[in-house]
Design an enzyme around this catalytic site. Structure first.
Site, short mmCIF file in Angstrom:
data_model
loop_
_atom_site.label_atom_id
_atom_site.label_comp_id
_atom_site.label_asym_id
_atom_site.label_seq_id
_atom_site.Cartn_x
_atom_site.Cartn_y
_atom_site.Cartn_z
N ASP A 278 0.86 -1.18 0.00
CA ASP A 278 0.00 0.00 0.00
C ASP A 278 0.90 1.23 0.00
O ASP A 278 1.57 1.52 1.00
CB ASP A 278 -0.91 -0.01 1.23
CG ASP A 278 -1.82 1.20 1.26
OD1 ASP A 278 -1.71 2.06 0.34
OD2 ASP A 278 -2.61 1.31 2.21
N TYR B 11 -3.72 15.60 -9.79
CA TYR B 11 -2.93 14.46 -10.27
C TYR B 11 -1.57 14.93 -10.79
O TYR B 11 -0.52 14.37 -10.42
CB TYR B 11 -3.72 13.73 -11.37
CG TYR B 11 -2.93 12.69 -12.12
CD1 TYR B 11 -2.60 11.47 -11.55
CD2 TYR B 11 -2.50 12.94 -13.44
CE1 TYR B 11 -1.88 10.52 -12.27
CE2 TYR B 11 -1.79 11.99 -14.15
CZ TYR B 11 -1.47 10.79 -13.57
OH TYR B 11 -0.75 9.85 -14.27
N1 LIG Z 1 -3.02 6.10 -17.70
C1 LIG Z 1 -2.50 7.13 -18.35
O1 LIG Z 1 -3.11 7.66 -19.30
C2 LIG Z 1 -1.13 7.67 -17.99
C3 LIG Z 1 -0.65 8.79 -18.68
C4 LIG Z 1 0.61 9.28 -18.36
C5 LIG Z 1 1.36 8.67 -17.38
N2 LIG Z 1 0.88 7.60 -16.71
C6 LIG Z 1 1.71 7.00 -15.66
O2 LIG Z 1 2.11 5.70 -16.12
C7 LIG Z 1 2.21 4.81 -14.98
C8 LIG Z 1 1.35 3.59 -15.20
O3 LIG Z 1 0.00 4.03 -15.37
P1 LIG Z 1 -1.19 2.99 -15.64
O4 LIG Z 1 -2.11 3.64 -16.61
O5 LIG Z 1 -0.63 1.64 -15.94
O6 LIG Z 1 -1.89 2.99 -14.21
P2 LIG Z 1 -3.08 2.04 -13.69
O7 LIG Z 1 -3.58 1.16 -14.78
O8 LIG Z 1 -4.04 2.91 -12.96
O9 LIG Z 1 -2.32 1.11 -12.64
C9 LIG Z 1 -1.82 1.63 -11.45
C10 LIG Z 1 -1.71 0.52 -10.45
O10 LIG Z 1 -1.31 1.09 -9.19
C11 LIG Z 1 -2.13 0.53 -8.19
N3 LIG Z 1 -2.28 1.39 -7.02
C12 LIG Z 1 -3.10 2.46 -6.84
N4 LIG Z 1 -3.04 2.90 -5.58
C13 LIG Z 1 -2.14 2.11 -4.94
C14 LIG Z 1 -1.67 2.05 -3.61
N5 LIG Z 1 -2.09 2.89 -2.65
N6 LIG Z 1 -0.77 1.10 -3.30
C15 LIG Z 1 -0.34 0.21 -4.22
N7 LIG Z 1 -0.76 0.21 -5.48
C16 LIG Z 1 -1.67 1.14 -5.84
C17 LIG Z 1 -3.48 0.33 -8.87
O11 LIG Z 1 -4.28 -0.55 -8.14
P3 LIG Z 1 -5.89 -0.37 -8.20
O12 LIG Z 1 -6.29 -0.61 -9.59
O13 LIG Z 1 -6.35 -1.42 -7.20
O14 LIG Z 1 -6.16 1.03 -7.75
C18 LIG Z 1 -3.05 -0.21 -10.22
O15 LIG Z 1 -2.86 -1.60 -10.21
C19 LIG Z 1 1.82 5.65 -13.77
O16 LIG Z 1 2.97 6.20 -13.18
C20 LIG Z 1 0.98 6.77 -14.36
O17 LIG Z 1 0.98 7.93 -13.54
C21 LIG Z 1 -0.36 7.07 -17.00
#
Ligand SMILES: NC(=O)c1ccc[n+]([C@@H]2O[C@H](COP(=O)([O-])OP(=O)(O)OC[C@H]3O[C@@H](n4cnc5c(N)ncnc54)[C@H](OP(=O)(O)O)[C@@H]3O)[C@@H](O)[C@H]2O)c1
Length: 296
Positions: free
Chosen positions: A35, A124
């Site tokens: 977490d 964010y």
């Molecule tokens: N998505 C986008 O469009 C985007 C754009 C630019 C940059 N990014 C960056 O790219 C990276 C990957 O993004 P993604 O889209 O793959 O994200 P994602 O699909 O939302 O996955 C994030 C993961 O982190 C977990 N998480 C959230 N809160 C947590 C906590 N308190 N402790 C432990 N784990 C936790 C989530 O679990 P739950 O699902 O259970 O919450 C999920 O499995 C991140 O750094 C993000 O900021 C994303």
């Protein structure tokens, strides 16, 4: 090499769990095994696995919900990366961390380079910027990869939403005033693994020699409407679509809690020149992503 992957169930984490396999012994965790709001949980997990490399794909990514939960967003995206970086340094481990185009305000009008000054316009973005700063301040062995508009077919994303809407609605209305670089999570994971495969000898030392923030996103850019149109064009099951037309809309037609940058495309030349790798054009990746894959 012992690699600890955080966020294994996320869009990017799911792909990394697969692409990292050839590089060593992978330990993959996600909430609630770890977490990121809890410093104790971070400490215990890192002590338990004793990684040589940590890849942090976990984040609080709900951009709108972050407006009403700023403390949680800041804990996960801002404070936790610093604690992870601190622990990584104590363990003599390297760290790969991901950040976002949303650290920028979107007013530049051309693709952002790493030297551009961040100015986030939502919670964010502010929390992710804090994460970048806390990792850089520890000054250990790290790469921060700033990416943009990440999508996957394994979790809810803009791509899966458009495909689903196309089965239900004759007319789609999509904002044409937000521009970014769509990035396929699998391609981002592939490139991360290939960067690491280039590290000859001591990976931690190699990462330290390259430590910096790099932009890494699908090549080129599009507005959301153009992206949606191509999703429909490349849909391998077009016969299931009932959508007849996509109408342009503006973001203010869809009131949401968080402001979005208008133009947040990323210029990735520094990454390309440093690592001799480049993301394909976003349209090429989109076609590959949609070929032969069902969406959930
Ligand atoms: N998505 C986008 O469009 C985007 C754009 C630019 C940059 N990014 C960056 O790219 C990276 C990957 O993004 P993604 O889209 O793959 O994200 P994602 O699909 O939302 O996955 C994030 C993961 O982190 C977990 N998480 C959230 N809160 C947590 C906590 N308190 N402790 C432990 N784990 C936790 C989530 O679990 P739950 O699902 O259970 O919450 C999920 O499995 C991140 O750094 C993000 O900021 C994303």
């Amino acid at each position: 090499m012992r690699i600890l992957l955080l966020g294994k169930n996320g869009q990017l984490g799911w792909e990394l769990h697969r692409t990292l396999q050839p590089l060593g012994k992978i330990f993959a965790v996600d909430y609630p095994e770890i977490d990121l709001t809890s410093p104790d949980s971070i400490y215990k997990t890192l002590q338990e696995y004793q990684p040589e490399l940590i890849i942090n794909a976990a984040a609080y990514t709900d951009v709108d919900r972050a407006e009403s939960e700023p403390e949680i967003a800041m804990d996960v995206n801002g404070r936790a990366p610093g604690l992870i970086a601190e622990q990584a340094q104590a363990l003599c481990a390297g760290l790969i961390h991901y950040s976002t185009d949303y650290v920028f305000d979107g007013k530049k009008g051309s693709p952002y380079v790493e030297a551009d000054i961040p100015n986030p316009i939502n919670v964010y973005g502010r929390s992710k910027l804090e994460g970048e700063r806390s990792v850089s301040q520890i000054n250990g062995s790290y790469l921060i990869l700033r990416t943009s508009w990440v999508y996957s077919l394994h979790r809810e994303s803009f791509v899966t939403k458009v495909l689903r809407w196309s089965r239900k609605k004759q007319t789609l209305r999509i904002a044409s005033d937000q521009i970014g670089s769509p990035t396929w999570a699998r391609m981002l994971a592939e490139i991360t693994a290939q960067v690491l495969a280039k590290a000859s000898g001591d990976v931690v030392h190699w990462i330290k020699n390259h430590k910096a923030i790099y932009h890494l996103a699908g090549n080129g850019y599009a507005n959301r409407l153009e992206w949606a149109q191509l999703i429909l064009d490349y849909d391998p099951k077009r016969e299931e679509q009932i959508t007849q037309e996509i109408q342009p809309a503006v973001s203010s037609d869809f009131p949401v809690a968080a402001l979005r940058p208008e133009f947040s495309a990323l210029n990735c030349n520094i990454f390309n020149n440093t690592f001799r790798l480049c993301m394909p054009d976003w349209k090429v990746s989109l076609r590959l992503a949609l070929q032969g894959e069902g969406f959930f």
